[in-house]
Design an enzyme around this catalytic site. Structure first.
Site, mmCIF file in Angstrom:
data_model
loop_
_atom_site.group_PDB
_atom_site.id
_atom_site.type_symbol
_atom_site.label_atom_id
_atom_site.label_comp_id
_atom_site.label_asym_id
_atom_site.label_seq_id
_atom_site.Cartn_x
_atom_site.Cartn_y
_atom_site.Cartn_z
ATOM 1 N N HIS A 230 1.026 -1.219 0.086
ATOM 2 C CA HIS A 230 0.062 0.092 0.026
ATOM 3 C C HIS A 230 0.854 1.071 0.051
ATOM 4 O O HIS A 230 1.487 1.501 1.159
ATOM 5 C CB HIS A 230 -0.950 -0.118 1.157
ATOM 6 C CG HIS A 230 -2.040 -0.950 1.104
ATOM 7 N ND1 HIS A 230 -2.660 -1.562 2.268
ATOM 8 C CD2 HIS A 230 -2.511 -1.666 0.109
ATOM 9 C CE1 HIS A 230 -3.512 -2.518 1.808
ATOM 10 N NE2 HIS A 230 -3.439 -2.325 0.557
ATOM 11 N N GLU A 233 1.499 3.879 2.856
ATOM 12 C CA GLU A 233 1.572 3.467 4.063
ATOM 13 C C GLU A 233 3.221 3.682 4.285
ATOM 14 O O GLU A 233 3.941 2.807 4.565
ATOM 15 C CB GLU A 233 1.195 2.109 4.214
ATOM 16 C CG GLU A 233 -0.319 2.226 4.663
ATOM 17 C CD GLU A 233 -0.914 0.645 4.585
ATOM 18 O OE1 GLU A 233 -0.088 -0.171 4.868
ATOM 19 O OE2 GLU A 233 -2.200 0.697 4.447
ATOM 20 N N HIS A 328 2.912 -2.996 7.358
ATOM 21 C CA HIS A 328 1.856 -1.827 6.814
ATOM 22 C C HIS A 328 1.732 -0.813 7.828
ATOM 23 O O HIS A 328 2.610 -0.738 8.727
ATOM 24 C CB HIS A 328 0.501 -2.576 6.677
ATOM 25 C CG HIS A 328 0.293 -3.568 5.596
ATOM 26 N ND1 HIS A 328 -0.641 -3.101 4.768
ATOM 27 C CD2 HIS A 328 0.540 -4.638 5.491
ATOM 28 C CE1 HIS A 328 -0.688 -4.120 3.635
ATOM 29 N NE2 HIS A 328 0.130 -5.134 4.295
ATOM 30 N N GLU A 401 1.768 -4.156 11.667
ATOM 31 C CA GLU A 401 1.131 -2.835 11.485
ATOM 32 C C GLU A 401 1.679 -1.756 12.295
ATOM 33 O O GLU A 401 1.969 -2.143 13.530
ATOM 34 C CB GLU A 401 -0.490 -2.883 11.893
ATOM 35 C CG GLU A 401 -1.388 -3.803 10.861
ATOM 36 C CD GLU A 401 -1.747 -2.860 9.783
ATOM 37 O OE1 GLU A 401 -1.418 -1.843 9.371
ATOM 38 O OE2 GLU A 401 -2.533 -3.280 8.908
#
Length: 482
Positions: A230, A233, A328, A401
């Site tokens: 992504h 990010e 991420h 994350e």
């Protein structure tokens, strides 16, 4: 391209509406309504025609206020989150309010004190704006969309100011970093081009291991890590660089890991999306993290190449693919945390929880309580879920994350905003946790003191005290604007 003025394009925009945003503003001079003639000092010039830039439109509201529209991801109007633009031709002491009016997400860390980052020509280090100058609210003037407004005072006329959603980490920055690693001629580091993106950008693969120490008879333990599927990010790239920096260092823990484990790292899975300033998608508008099950060699070439490599390694009887970790950044939660898969076998569930628990003890910003294990249908095409089904029950697949904004530690009463350095520190702590894991599993035996006992690991559920704790002394840096 020639410089534009707001009046040149107003008519077309009104006819087409905000959905017509397809390109970035290019040296756009925003003058008062009805003004003609040479722009004066204080007639702001906006630009996003640079790598990872994003700003689709600017509306003049008053001398002090401007509405800003994020350009949607290329070929996908659903995603409007990342912004990154410059402002110049400012007047000293000029005060403005910028309203970012077309976010595609309603839940946001702006509700919890997050603020955009800013730097300027004479102060090139990114800083967060003071939270007291940032407001996030539902606005009746914009279809009751959520708007993020921030107040700013320009203080140096000759400076170019740059504002972004979070600290940018561009494709070019990665290429410079990897080139500098290559120049060191480290015997345990190999860089190769695994493939090319749709726009012919490099898909880099790093292999870090001390091949001299790997016994040909013994099964090779392999850890695979990917980041930036992504593109918006950007914290994921700082974490990934922290992992790489630690693994190639002369730290005794890194040396032991290189002797026993092969690390394969793809630092940027979506180089086109990063270059274009997209938040979620590739050039062609695909969320690549939903296409692991059947990636197309022409539409998703980077994903296709990485999947092929993982499948090939998984079929090699001499290699045991132990970990897959996809990095991420998270737009609504604090701290670092992990997502894992759900299994029927309770013993496997417990084994999967070991690495996050160990990471908790090394990283003060990592939260085990935020770590969760799921099997949502919507996540079926993600790397974690697909590879969790493909690999055998001795492999662990996680999404790591990290918050776009901040973390809480065991002793903190207020969130501590992340910096580029503390994102990298999390990466270093992830890397060193592999030693604790392999010591626990008796792959690595060494004479270092304070081994982690397995009983302590399995009972730990909160944030441990980190070994690589961030310095809490505030940096004495000159701030940009007010």
């Amino acid at each position: 391209m020639e410089e534009n003025t707001v009046s040149d394009v107003d008519a077309g925009r009104e006819a087409a509406g905000e959905d017509a945003l397809v390109g970035n503003v290019n040296k756009l001079t925003v003058s008062p309504t009805g003004y003609s003639g040479t722009p004066r000092k204080g007639h702001l010039v906006f630009d996003a025609c640079f790598e990872s830039g994003n700003l689709g439109r600017v509306d003049y509201i008053s001398e002090f206020e401007f509405d800003l529209f994020i350009r949607p991801d290329t070929c996908n109007p659903r995603f409007r989150v990342w912004f990154n633009f410059t402002v110049e031709n400012v007047r000293e002491t000029q005060r403005v309010i910028f309203n970012v009016v077309n976010f595609s997400k309603t839940k946001s860390l702006y509700r919890d004190g997050m603020s955009p980052v800013v730097k300027s020509t004479s102060r090139p280090k990114w800083q967060r704006l003071p939270a007291k100058n940032v407001y996030y609210y539902r606005c009746p003037d914009h279809r009751r969309n959520y708007v993020m407004s921030f107040a700013f005072c320009f203080d140096r006329e000759d400076d170019v100011y740059q504002f972004a959603y979070c600290y940018p980490y561009t494709y070019s920055r990665l290429q410079h970093y990897l080139a500098s690693l290559e120049r060191r001629n480290l015997p345990y580091l190999q860089r190769e081009q695994l493939g090319l993106s749709v726009q012919q950008r490099r898909l880099d693969l790093l292999t870090i291991t001390n091949s001299d120490h790997l016994s040909p008879e013994r099964e090779k333990k392999l850890v695979f890590l990917t980041a930036r599927v992504h593109p918006g990010e950007s914290p994921a790239s700082f974490v990934c660089q922290g992992v790489i920096d630690f693994l190639v260092s002369q730290h005794p823990v890194a040396q032991i890991l290189r002797d026993h484990v092969i690390f394969k790292i793809v630092p940027m899975l979506n180089p086109d999306g990063v270059y274009l300033g997209n938040y979620r998608c590739s050039l062609m508008g695909f969320d690549l993290n939903r296409h692991w099950q059947d990636p197309s060699p022409w539409a998703h070439p980077t994903l296709h190449a990485v999947k092929q490599l993982i499948v090939q390694m998984n079929q090699d009887p001499r290699v045991s693919l132990e970990f897959y970790i996809d990095v991420h950044a998270h737009s609504t939660m604090l701290n670092g945390f992990m997502y894992g898969n759900v299994f029927e076998d309770e013993e496997r569930v417990q084994r999967q929880a070991v690495f996050p628990r160990l990471l908790c003890q090394n990283a003060p910003d990592f939260s085990f309580s935020n770590t969760s294990f799921n099997r949502d249908v919507v996540k079926a095409g993600t790397g974690r879920r697909f590879l969790g089904g493909l690999l055998d029950d001795t492999s662990y697949c996680y999404t790591l994350e990290v918050s776009f904004y901040s973390y809480m530690t065991a002793g903190s009463t207020a969130p501590v905003p992340y910096t580029e350095e503390t994102y990298m520190k999390l990466g270093r702590n992830v890397a060193r946790t592999f030693l604790d894991y392999y010591k626990l599993n008796n792959l690595i035996k060494d004479n270092r003191p304070t081994p982690i006992q397995s009983s302590g690991v399995m009972s730990q559920t909160g944030n441990g005290v980190g070994r690589d704790t961030a310095d809490r002394g505030k940096e004495k840096s000159e701030s940009v604007g007010h």
